[in-house]
Structure formats: structure tokens, C-alpha cells
Design an enzyme around this catalytic site. Structure first.
Site, PDB file in Angstrom:
ATOM      1  N   CYS A 191       1.260  -1.228  -0.175  1.00 35.85           N
ATOM      2  CA  CYS A 191       0.204  -0.037   0.505  1.00 35.85           C
ATOM      3  C   CYS A 191       0.754   1.433  -0.036  1.00 35.85           C
ATOM      4  CB  CYS A 191      -0.783   0.104   1.216  1.00 35.85           C
ATOM      5  SG  CYS A 191      -0.174  -0.444   2.402  1.00 35.85           S
ATOM      6  N   HIS A 214      -2.670   6.214   4.779  1.00 39.72           N
ATOM      7  CA  HIS A 214      -1.529   5.790   5.370  1.00 39.72           C
ATOM      8  C   HIS A 214      -1.241   7.505   4.651  1.00 39.72           C
ATOM      9  CE1 HIS A 214      -1.968   2.226   6.462  1.00 39.72           C
ATOM     10  NE2 HIS A 214      -1.042   1.428   5.028  1.00 39.72           N
ATOM     11  N   GLN A 240       1.777   4.529   9.101  1.00 38.30           N
ATOM     12  CA  GLN A 240       0.119   3.793   8.989  1.00 38.30           C
ATOM     13  C   GLN A 240      -1.128   3.654   9.552  1.00 38.30           C
ATOM     14  OE1 GLN A 240       3.794   1.923   6.772  1.00 38.30           O
ATOM     15  NE2 GLN A 240       2.152   1.041   6.657  1.00 38.30           N
ATOM     16  N   ARG A 273       3.485   2.306  12.627  1.00 38.65           N
ATOM     17  CA  ARG A 273       2.165   2.388  12.827  1.00 38.65           C
ATOM     18  C   ARG A 273       1.147   3.549  13.539  1.00 38.65           C
ATOM     19  NH1 ARG A 273      -0.657  -0.802   9.072  1.00 38.65           N
ATOM     20  NH2 ARG A 273      -0.187  -2.214  10.093  1.00 38.65           N
TER      21      ARG A 273
HETATM   22  P1  NAP Z   1      -9.059  -8.205   7.372  1.00 35.72           P
HETATM   23  O1  NAP Z   1      -9.903  -7.483   6.675  1.00 35.72           O
HETATM   24  O2  NAP Z   1      -8.475  -9.466   7.939  1.00 35.72           O
HETATM   25  O3  NAP Z   1      -9.552  -9.281   5.442  1.00 35.72           O
HETATM   26  C1  NAP Z   1      -9.129 -11.211   5.233  1.00 35.72           C
HETATM   27  C2  NAP Z   1     -10.349 -12.009   5.427  1.00 35.72           C
HETATM   28  O4  NAP Z   1     -10.565 -12.202   7.088  1.00 35.72           O
HETATM   29  C3  NAP Z   1     -12.391 -11.974   5.570  1.00 35.72           C
HETATM   30  O5  NAP Z   1     -11.856 -11.896   3.452  1.00 35.72           O
HETATM   31  C4  NAP Z   1     -12.642 -12.704   6.102  1.00 35.72           C
HETATM   32  O6  NAP Z   1     -12.008 -14.126   5.317  1.00 35.72           O
HETATM   33  C5  NAP Z   1     -11.649 -12.687   6.758  1.00 35.72           C
HETATM   34  N1  NAP Z   1     -12.345 -12.233   8.585  1.00 35.72           N
HETATM   35  C6  NAP Z   1     -12.195 -12.200   9.518  1.00 35.72           C
HETATM   36  N2  NAP Z   1     -12.552 -11.515  10.873  1.00 35.72           N
HETATM   37  C7  NAP Z   1     -13.739 -10.406  10.228  1.00 35.72           C
HETATM   38  C8  NAP Z   1     -14.632  -9.703   9.884  1.00 35.72           C
HETATM   39  N3  NAP Z   1     -14.675  -9.105  11.376  1.00 35.72           N
HETATM   40  N4  NAP Z   1     -14.460  -8.669   9.411  1.00 35.72           N
HETATM   41  C9  NAP Z   1     -14.424  -9.051   7.818  1.00 35.72           C
HETATM   42  N5  NAP Z   1     -13.690 -10.521   7.322  1.00 35.72           N
HETATM   43  C10 NAP Z   1     -12.947 -10.739   8.472  1.00 35.72           C
HETATM   44  O7  NAP Z   1      -7.676  -7.774   6.027  1.00 35.72           O
HETATM   45  P2  NAP Z   1      -7.466  -7.203   4.957  1.00 35.72           P
HETATM   46  O8  NAP Z   1      -6.830  -6.097   5.583  1.00 35.72           O
HETATM   47  O9  NAP Z   1      -8.924  -7.188   3.425  1.00 35.72           O
HETATM   48  O10 NAP Z   1      -6.304  -7.607   3.584  1.00 35.72           O
HETATM   49  C11 NAP Z   1      -6.334  -8.550   2.792  1.00 35.72           C
HETATM   50  C12 NAP Z   1      -4.783  -8.638   2.210  1.00 35.72           C
HETATM   51  O11 NAP Z   1      -4.773  -7.658   1.385  1.00 35.72           O
HETATM   52  C13 NAP Z   1      -4.009  -8.821   3.107  1.00 35.72           C
HETATM   53  O12 NAP Z   1      -3.592 -10.012   2.383  1.00 35.72           O
HETATM   54  C14 NAP Z   1      -3.348  -7.643   3.189  1.00 35.72           C
HETATM   55  O13 NAP Z   1      -1.813  -7.960   3.764  1.00 35.72           O
HETATM   56  C15 NAP Z   1      -4.012  -6.733   1.230  1.00 35.72           C
HETATM   57  N6  NAP Z   1      -3.318  -5.521   1.871  1.00 35.72           N
HETATM   58  C16 NAP Z   1      -4.267  -4.760   3.202  1.00 35.72           C
HETATM   59  C17 NAP Z   1      -4.079  -3.649   2.893  1.00 35.72           C
HETATM   60  C18 NAP Z   1      -5.124  -2.964   4.392  1.00 35.72           C
HETATM   61  O14 NAP Z   1      -4.773  -1.617   4.148  1.00 35.72           O
HETATM   62  N7  NAP Z   1      -6.016  -3.571   4.726  1.00 35.72           N
HETATM   63  C19 NAP Z   1      -3.677  -2.882   2.065  1.00 35.72           C
HETATM   64  C20 NAP Z   1      -2.927  -3.889   0.886  1.00 35.72           C
HETATM   65  C21 NAP Z   1      -2.863  -4.780   1.244  1.00 35.72           C
HETATM   66  P3  NAP Z   1     -13.708 -14.840   5.496  1.00 35.72           P
HETATM   67  O15 NAP Z   1     -14.848 -14.135   4.956  1.00 35.72           O
HETATM   68  O16 NAP Z   1     -13.768 -16.269   4.356  1.00 35.72           O
HETATM   69  O17 NAP Z   1     -13.707 -15.234   6.780  1.00 35.72           O
END
Ligand code: NAP
Length: 370
Positions: A137, A277, A164, A270
Site C-alpha cells: 500500500c 497512510h 500508517q 503504525r
Molecule cells: P482482513 O480485513 O483481515 O480480511 C481478510 C479475511 O479475514 C476476510 O476475507 C474474512 O474471510 C476474514 N475475517 C475475519 N474476521 C473478519 C471481520 N471481522 N470482518 C471481515 N472479515 C473478517 O484483511 P485485509 O486488510 O482486507 O487484507 C487482505 C489482504 O490484502 C492481506 O494480504 C493484506 O496484507 C493485503 N493488503 C491489505 C491492505 C490494508 O490496508 N488492509 C492494503 C494492501 C494490501 P472470511 O470471510 O472467509 O472469513
């Protein structure tokens, strides 16, 4: 014939922002969408698109995944590391579009950020590349902010500090920050009579956050009323992995080899903003260019970057996470020459790490493929 696109990880932070954008842009009319889940298999698909499955499919079922032309995943590293090799080993030759970092530096994958490397994306599709990964990001946001300087080969090196947001750590991380806020608020209400002196308040809050029962499963140490100068895992050279990504991913996106790479290093931090960010840059330019020219080069590069005049009022109104959140804008301000010399430039930029920093490059990649 419409392509079959599998969506995995649409419930998370990045996934839900991606879906919102795709709905807004009416992308779902252009392909058959198949929704998968790792936790709610067999439940009703909450989206009611014309070309879509009614019941959520199992994101671990290789046979089902093999039927797809394209998979777009925002599920995270654990999923990618488990499923991607199995799928490829099974002979699947569809397109894999991923938000997780794991495949970014592989030889046969491309980091996607089309305002910077559209030509390379098109060439890669024509040359049979099948794996496309969104950049880190802060890398993507930096490249959009400084795109004009990169394009004109004006940068000798960059030193950065990042600020961030909590949502960069995913749903669990931000939920925990909210729990930390609630915990502090409750304790403050219980201690209203001690709040007359500011030092008392500071003492009470500090004591509460150091309590063993304070919620820190994700952040490890309290993030509220604090900051954490380490993101991601540790490398042997003293860098955090997040810091390492800045130089390595940027140079991969720019197709620069080890011998002509741009040196980029600094500290990733962070902070407890909710979303977006921010980054502070110290840039050594290859030559002395005046500030007007620099601002022109930066603002002409892409339609999302915005020059913010270097004064207190504009910086406070237009150069904060709150002013950027939920938009594709990339404001860049505090642009000035440093007392270190005429080739030393400082700048401060912000971007929504869930939009340009994650979801938007994936959405646009899908558009190239369909
Ligand atoms: P995340 O919010 O933790 O979501 C990932 C998965 O966690 C969801 O698809 C869901 O899967 C599960 N989950 C568990 N508890 C949850 C809840 N309370 N609410 C929603 N989903 C929940 O992760 P993310 O931030 O989207 O990141 C996904 C990927 O993108 C990672 O590899 C990360 O490194 C990358 N990334 C993130 C960002 C950022 O700013 N966050 C930026 C760039 C890249 P199920 O529906 O199957 O349970």
C-alpha cells in the site's frame, strides 16, 4: 462468452472496499461472478447480481476453483500460500489477481499499478503472464504521489517515514483499536472525579493501557495514545519487511535492476488513525530544479495527484487522513527545498490505502482481463 470470475476475501477490509467500487462502477454486469468463502461456505450469497451464484462456495475446493477463468483474492497470505501452489500444480492456467504480498517478487508475476506500468501490464498479458499482484500500500501510494519524478528519472534516492493507519493491519487490527478506545472511555467515565488535572488524566490513561487485560492481541502493545515503529516481520539487516518492500517493489514496478535501482529506505510506523497512510519524504534529486517546475511535473503525471500549497491552512485542511479517506485523491504537500542543499526536496503525501493502496489496482487489472 462472459468470463467466470471467482471472488475470495470479499468480506475483509480490502475485499469490501473492492466490492463497493465494483458495484459503483457497474463491473458485475461484465462477467459471471462466483463468490467463495473460507468461513461461511453453504450460506446465502449476500449479493444479488444477475450473473452470480446464490450459495457461497468453498474457497478451499480446488476442483471448483479450477473452473474459473480469473480468481481475485483479498483473503491474505495464508490463503494464497496454501491454495495458489495447489491450483497451479493442478494445471490451472487462469489469471490470479491478489492483494497479498507473497507472490509480488516472483519472476513470473507482475506488480500492478497501471498509472505507472500500464504498458508493462499489457505486454505481460500478451506474453502469457497469469499472476498479477497489487503492490504494498505505501509503495503504490508513494509511486502515485511521486510518479512524475520517477517517470522523468529525477530521483537519486528517497528517505521516508510512514504514518500508517490501523486498518492497514486488517479487520482484526482495527476492531482491536476500537476495543481499546471503548476500554479507555469506560475507564475515563469511571474516573470522572480524577479528571480535573491534566496530569491526572495522563496518569490514569497510561496506567489503564498498561493493564494486562487491555486488548492487544493484534497490536501486541497498545496502539491508542501510542504509536508503533515496526510493521511486519523483522529482517536480518535491521529493516522491517514493510520497509524492505519500499525499495524492492518500487524498483520491480519500474523494471529497474540491481545496478540501476533507486535507493529507498526509511522507517514504517503504525499510528492510530483509522484509515489512510501518510508518508513524509526526503528526496535527493539528480539535479537542481525549481519548485514550480517540480510541482508541474508531479501534478501532470496522473489525475489523482493534488498539489497542496505549502502553508499551514491548506496543510491542516487538505493534507490529513480525515480529508482523504474514502477518495482516490493523492494529495502531496509540504513541498519545499531543504536547508541541506538545492537538490534536497521534502514532501508529505497521503492516500487511502484501501483504495489506491489495495483495491483499485486489482479492480482495474480485472478490467484489463475482461
Ligand atoms: P482482513 O480485513 O483481515 O480480511 C481478510 C479475511 O479475514 C476476510 O476475507 C474474512 O474471510 C476474514 N475475517 C475475519 N474476521 C473478519 C471481520 N471481522 N470482518 C471481515 N472479515 C473478517 O484483511 P485485509 O486488510 O482486507 O487484507 C487482505 C489482504 O490484502 C492481506 O494480504 C493484506 O496484507 C493485503 N493488503 C491489505 C491492505 C490494508 O490496508 N488492509 C492494503 C494492501 C494490501 P472470511 O470471510 O472467509 O472469513
Amino acid at each position: 462468452m462472459k468470463k467466470k470470475v471467482g471472488l475470495v476475501g470479499w468480506r475483509g477490509m480490502v475485499g469490501s472496499v473492492l466490492l463497493k467500487r465494483m458495484i459503483k462502477k457497474k463491473d458485475f454486469n461484465k462477467f459471471i461472478s462466483i463468490f467463495f468463502s473460507t468461513s461461511e461456505v453453504g450460506k446465502k450469497n449476500p449479493f444479488n447480481f444477475s450473473y452470480s451464484n446464490k450459495i457461497l462456495k468453498d474457497a478451499y475446493n480446488i476442483e471448483e476453483l479450477k473452473e474459473l477463468d480469473i480468481i481475485i483474492t483479498c483473503q491474505g497470505s495464508a490463503y494464497t500460500n496454501k491454495i495458489y501452489p495447489l491450483l497451479r500444480f493442478s494445471g490451472w492456467s487462469g489469471y490470479w489477481i491478489d492483494a497479498a504480498s507473497d507472490l509480488r517478487m516472483k519472476k513470473d508475476s507482475l506488480i500492478i499499478l497501471d498509472p505507472i506500468n500500464k504498458k508493462n501490464i499489457i505486454n505481460s498479458i500478451n506474453n502469457g503472464i497469469k499472476t498479477f499482484v497489487g503492490g504494498n500500500c505505501t509503495v503504490s501510494l508513494m509511486m502515485l504521489a511521486l510518479g512524475g519524478l520517477f517517470k522523468n528519472n529525477l530521483i537519486e534516492w528517497i528517505s521516508f517515514s510512514t504514518y500508517q493507519a490501523a486498518s492497514g493491519g486488517g479487520s482484526g487490527y482495527i476492531l482491536e483499536l476500537l476495543k481499546q478506545m471503548k476500554y479507555l472511555n469506560k475507564s475515563l467515565l469511571n474516573n470522572l472525579k480524577n479528571l480535573e488535572s491534566i496530569l491526572n488524566v495522563e496518569k490514569i490513561l497510561t496506567k489503564i493501557t498498561k493493564n494486562d487485560s487491555f486488548p492487544t492481541n493484534f497490536s501486541i502493545v497498545p496502539l491508542i495514545i501510542n504509536l508503533i515503529p515496526w510493521i511486519d516481520s523483522s529482517l536480518k539487516n535491521g529493516q522491517s519487511k514493510e520497509e524492505w518492500k519500499m525499495e524492492s517493489e518500487t524498483n520491480k514496478i519500474l523494471c529497474r535492476s540491481n545496478t540501476n535501482k533507486i535507493l529507498i529506505d526509511g522507517t514504517c510506523v503504525r499510528v492510530n488513525s483509522l484509515r489512510c497512510h501518510s508518508q513524509s519524504f526526503l528526496i535527493k534529486l539528480k539535479k537542481n530544479i525549481n519548485l514550480n517546475e517540480i510541482e508541474k511535473i508531479i501534478s501532470n503525471h496522473n489525475k489523482w495527484v493534488r498539489i497542496i500549497p505549502n502553508n499551514k491552512e491548506f496543510s491542516m485542511k487538505k493534507l490529513t487522513p480525515l480529508s482523504v479517506t474514502g477518495t482516490l485523491n493523492i494529495p502531496i504537500g509540504r513541498i519545499r527545498k531543504l536547508s541541506l542543499g538545492p537538490k534536497y526536496l521534502s514532501a508529505f503525501s497521503i492516500g487511502d490505502q484501501l483504495l489506491w493502496g489495495a483495491a483499485e489496482p486489482l479492480r482495474r487489472m480485472l478490467k484489463f482481463l475482461i
